[in-house]
Design a protein around this motif. Sequence first.
Motif, PDB file in Angstrom:
ATOM      1  N   PHE A 136      46.838  43.706  44.103  1.00 49.23           N
ATOM      2  CA  PHE A 136      45.523  44.306  44.336  1.00 49.23           C
ATOM      3  C   PHE A 136      44.791  44.311  43.200  1.00 49.23           C
ATOM      4  O   PHE A 136      43.738  45.058  43.046  1.00 49.23           O
ATOM      5  N   GLY A 137      44.798  43.042  42.591  1.00 46.01           N
ATOM      6  CA  GLY A 137      43.984  42.830  41.337  1.00 46.01           C
ATOM      7  C   GLY A 137      44.181  43.494  40.117  1.00 46.01           C
ATOM      8  O   GLY A 137      43.714  43.155  39.032  1.00 46.01           O
ATOM      9  N   TYR A 138      45.258  44.227  39.947  1.00 41.33           N
ATOM     10  CA  TYR A 138      45.669  45.206  38.937  1.00 41.33           C
ATOM     11  C   TYR A 138      46.394  43.951  38.111  1.00 41.33           C
ATOM     12  O   TYR A 138      47.372  43.257  38.512  1.00 41.33           O
TER      13      TYR A 138
ATOM     14  N   VAL B 294      39.155  42.892  38.082  1.00 42.42           N
ATOM     15  CA  VAL B 294      39.127  43.201  39.499  1.00 42.42           C
ATOM     16  C   VAL B 294      39.550  44.151  40.169  1.00 42.42           C
ATOM     17  O   VAL B 294      39.293  44.534  41.262  1.00 42.42           O
ATOM     18  N   PHE B 295      40.498  44.872  39.341  1.00 41.61           N
ATOM     19  CA  PHE B 295      41.191  45.953  40.083  1.00 41.61           C
ATOM     20  C   PHE B 295      40.379  47.050  40.574  1.00 41.61           C
ATOM     21  O   PHE B 295      40.648  47.679  41.326  1.00 41.61           O
ATOM     22  N   THR B 296      39.322  47.096  39.851  1.00 40.45           N
ATOM     23  CA  THR B 296      38.304  48.218  40.073  1.00 40.45           C
ATOM     24  C   THR B 296      37.680  48.205  41.557  1.00 40.45           C
ATOM     25  O   THR B 296      37.411  49.338  42.037  1.00 40.45           O
ATOM     26  N   GLN B 297      37.884  47.029  42.320  1.00 43.70           N
ATOM     27  CA  GLN B 297      37.388  46.987  43.717  1.00 43.70           C
ATOM     28  C   GLN B 297      38.785  47.608  44.561  1.00 43.70           C
ATOM     29  O   GLN B 297      38.477  48.009  45.806  1.00 43.70           O
ATOM     30  N   GLU B 298      39.888  47.907  43.936  1.00 50.13           N
ATOM     31  CA  GLU B 298      41.039  48.191  44.837  1.00 50.13           C
ATOM     32  C   GLU B 298      41.535  49.490  44.158  1.00 50.13           C
ATOM     33  O   GLU B 298      42.826  49.616  44.047  1.00 50.13           O
ATOM     34  N   LYS B 299      40.659  50.276  43.477  1.00 49.63           N
ATOM     35  CA  LYS B 299      41.501  51.245  42.549  1.00 49.63           C
ATOM     36  C   LYS B 299      42.223  52.169  43.561  1.00 49.63           C
ATOM     37  O   LYS B 299      41.879  52.570  44.535  1.00 49.63           O
ATOM     38  N   PHE B 300      43.424  52.657  42.849  1.00 45.01           N
ATOM     39  CA  PHE B 300      44.312  53.630  43.589  1.00 45.01           C
ATOM     40  C   PHE B 300      43.649  54.871  43.576  1.00 45.01           C
ATOM     41  O   PHE B 300      43.028  55.224  42.577  1.00 45.01           O
ATOM     42  N   ARG B 301      43.898  55.490  44.810  1.00 44.42           N
ATOM     43  CA  ARG B 301      43.168  56.960  44.923  1.00 44.42           C
ATOM     44  C   ARG B 301      44.200  58.127  44.555  1.00 44.42           C
ATOM     45  O   ARG B 301      45.364  57.780  44.283  1.00 44.42           O
ATOM     46  N   GLY B 302      43.383  59.024  44.171  1.00 42.65           N
ATOM     47  CA  GLY B 302      44.123  60.190  43.468  1.00 42.65           C
ATOM     48  C   GLY B 302      44.024  60.218  42.123  1.00 42.65           C
ATOM     49  O   GLY B 302      44.329  61.338  41.601  1.00 42.65           O
ATOM     50  N   GLY B 303      43.725  59.304  41.235  1.00 45.12           N
ATOM     51  CA  GLY B 303      43.645  59.264  39.903  1.00 45.12           C
ATOM     52  C   GLY B 303      42.632  59.821  39.255  1.00 45.12           C
ATOM     53  O   GLY B 303      41.654  60.078  39.845  1.00 45.12           O
ATOM     54  N   ILE B 304      42.533  60.328  38.118  1.00 38.11           N
ATOM     55  CA  ILE B 304      41.512  60.806  37.213  1.00 38.11           C
ATOM     56  C   ILE B 304      40.698  59.822  36.406  1.00 38.11           C
ATOM     57  O   ILE B 304      39.653  59.884  35.845  1.00 38.11           O
ATOM     58  N   ALA B 305      41.141  58.330  36.491  1.00 40.01           N
ATOM     59  CA  ALA B 305      40.370  57.142  35.903  1.00 40.01           C
ATOM     60  C   ALA B 305      40.721  57.413  34.374  1.00 40.01           C
ATOM     61  O   ALA B 305      39.906  56.601  33.675  1.00 40.01           O
TER      62      ALA B 305
ATOM     63  N   LEU C  23      44.358  45.498  29.722  1.00 42.97           N
ATOM     64  CA  LEU C  23      45.264  44.357  30.266  1.00 42.97           C
ATOM     65  C   LEU C  23      44.425  43.169  31.037  1.00 42.97           C
ATOM     66  O   LEU C  23      45.004  42.138  30.915  1.00 42.97           O
ATOM     67  N   ALA C  24      43.439  43.478  31.589  1.00 38.29           N
ATOM     68  CA  ALA C  24      42.760  42.227  32.319  1.00 38.29           C
ATOM     69  C   ALA C  24      42.081  41.608  31.336  1.00 38.29           C
ATOM     70  O   ALA C  24      41.756  40.237  31.533  1.00 38.29           O
TER      71      ALA C  24
END
Length: 160
Positions: A133-135, A4-15, A24-25
């Motif tokens: 945030f779904g993480y 679910v975290f993919t809907q609220e991904k933190f900005r600025g990371g390189i994934a 973890l999910a």
Amino acid sequence: MSAVFTQEKFRGGIAADDKYWEALADGEFRLCRCAQCGTWMVPAHYRCGACGSWEQVWPLVEPLGTIYSWTRTRMAFPRTEARADDVPFVTALVEVDGTDGARIFGIVVDTGTAPHIGDRVRGEIRPGTEKSFGYPTIEWQLVDAPTPAPGAGSTEGARA
């Protein structure tokens, strides 16, 4: 997979660490390792800093380690207002066993006993929530610490 975290991904990371969060999910603790030379790449990135390889593996790792550093959060900050009811809480940087010093952050479960650098901890994976945030998260429990009783006191007043 319940990422679910993919809907609220933190900005600025390189994934590059997406596989960590996906594992973890799925209830698994996996860390990035170079497929060529075996160097642990934590935090994850796409290219090994030791040998230059672009290939990674994500082995299962036992969530067991030693507190390298910790801090107590006493207030909710912007973007974390949903956690206001959780303060104060302790976050630890844990050196994970068998990973040549790879370190992972997580919340330390309140047992009423203050953590110390060098304390042994075992991690337990928690599913993502609205607060996170779904993480999904990892919570560290002090090894050999007493199990907290319902309504147990906080570690307020311990060194921070």
